[in-house]
Enzyme design. Sequence first.
Site, short mmCIF file in Angstrom:
data_model
loop_
_atom_site.label_atom_id
_atom_site.label_comp_id
_atom_site.label_asym_id
_atom_site.label_seq_id
_atom_site.Cartn_x
_atom_site.Cartn_y
_atom_site.Cartn_z
N TYR A 1 18.50 -1.45 -63.88
CA TYR A 1 19.28 -0.30 -63.40
C TYR A 1 18.79 0.04 -62.00
O TYR A 1 17.59 0.28 -61.78
CB TYR A 1 19.12 0.90 -64.32
N LYS B 1 11.49 9.62 -58.00
CA LYS B 1 10.95 10.38 -59.13
C LYS B 1 9.57 10.97 -58.82
O LYS B 1 9.47 12.05 -58.25
CB LYS B 1 10.94 9.52 -60.40
N ASP C 1 12.42 -2.63 -57.07
CA ASP C 1 12.88 -1.28 -57.40
C ASP C 1 11.90 -0.69 -58.40
O ASP C 1 11.88 -1.05 -59.57
CB ASP C 1 14.29 -1.35 -57.99
#
Length: 591
Positions: free
Chosen positions: A229, A348, A320
Amino acid sequence: MQTLDNEIAEKIISKKIEKKEAMRIFDGLSETDKLQLISQIKSLTGMTDVVNGSGTTTKRLKPLDQRDLEDNHREFIQKLTEKYEAFVPKSKANVPKHHYHFVDQRRNFHLIKEIKQLHFQITYEKAEGAYVHDIDGNKYIDISGDMGVNIFGHKAPFIVDAVKAALDRGIPLAGYSETIHNATKLISELTGHDRVLFTQSGTEAVMVATRIARAATNRKKIALFEGAYHGLSDVVMAMRDMQGNSLAAGPGMLQEFADQIIVLKYGDEESLDIIEANASEIAGVLVEPVQSRHIYNKPVEFLKELRNITIEKDIPLIFDEMITGFRVSPKGAQGIFNITPDISTYGKIPGGGLPTGLVAGSQKYMDLIDGGTWEFGDDSMPKSKRVGMGGTHSQNPLKVASAYATMKQIKKELEKREDKCSKSCNFHSHTCQNMYCKLNTRTMRMVEELNQYFVEHNLPITIDFFGSLFRFRYIDSYWGITEALMFLLMRMNGVETNIQGNCFITTAHTDEDIRKVIEAVKKSLQTLIKEGFFYEAPVEAPKEEFFTETPAPAPVQQPTQTHTQEQINTNDSQLQKLKDLLVRDLKRFNQ
């Protein structure tokens, strides 16, 4: 040692690695690690005991599917609905009251018609440390971790103080501050990357990273891997069909974007061959080194081979690390695996709870954003080739202040790392007092106890984990009614989870908190077993068990005339490469 990859266990069971080599590695494991591997194989095969190759039938529990509900199950759901509505009445009342104006992209996620009355997010009133409180007066131990954002617990004092101070200073969005200079320098120090760019979100960070790759190579295609993702951008959202073609991932997404994406199988030797064969068209390879949706898949040797190929073919390698970055180590998974990509994207945790993204990488690539460094008093100028980049809130002083406070706290924690630990443990020491060693070790112990409980009670559940990230996984189903009820019962037993799957341990969780999480999981599952949401299903045991001797293989038949010697050599070569990768992964786990 971390949990052995389920993929490796599957390869062992399916005989895709030579038995003698696997047995040699198995014999070298500690007794604990041997039990762990056997437990995984049991989970994958559904066996309650190691069978002896007789081919006899054994039994295992399977989760009930919503299509198989009977009257007693519906009666239980009705009673549970009444209890739950009495448990969080104000939260439920908020849904019909506000859902017209409030568009919630997560509301229908994992919706099951048979328990629609139970499907709503609770409304929080406050959060602090390891706990969240709802408007009905309930207090929960929070393992949702704000979807990976939270590593220091809710309302960490040093982050609150930093943001309040930034508000008091009132620095404009478009201006510089000493904080942003200090923050980028410290991020570079912790990650090992040369230069750092702030973006507004993780999605934007990935967009910019792929744009850098295309500008650097003058190529179009981005190779990425199925199951990963990378955010919401059309630039990276594509799915793979049965023939290996790339398709737009959903309504509103253009096939023209998907045509520039190559979706490959993660950890598969053939993917490396495809990258090599199409190197002249590939602008960059984008990888989630530990896929947040498939934590069990950690093909380290595959990643090392990928790094070698991308260097050889001059293809930028992009990691990522939105979830694993600053979560499992300061460098993320790349620090654990000792693999350095050209560019990394983070999000995050670095924002400390405020929206942010980071692009970090080598000077060669990051200079394409601002033209690189230039000096006063000489003829130096920025590079003419630059990538378009903007964003009103990219350098928002509140999130920069929060990021700097977070990075300083991480550096402070790392200073607690023992000399012996820093050289050998890779952030999994049982004695070191820095935050990563403590978090990763405590998560591992919790997971080991629960996974052992699942095996002992013949439950088709396992917990995959990496560092302090973990995820419950039902072996025989994907988000059926039994799994949904387990998470709901955990909430009623005082533990808040994440319906999207990933869970986290933070520095705010105490040993007592973790013990309560373990007990809540067990209590919730005991209720579901009692109410018949798990049932015994006969399973034919494999005719040959891995840890027993096998007869010698039958002589290999001569190839037919339809197979050329070149084809045979190619197939043998590919099989050997796969075996080599698997052997190296097993050796690494043994170490």
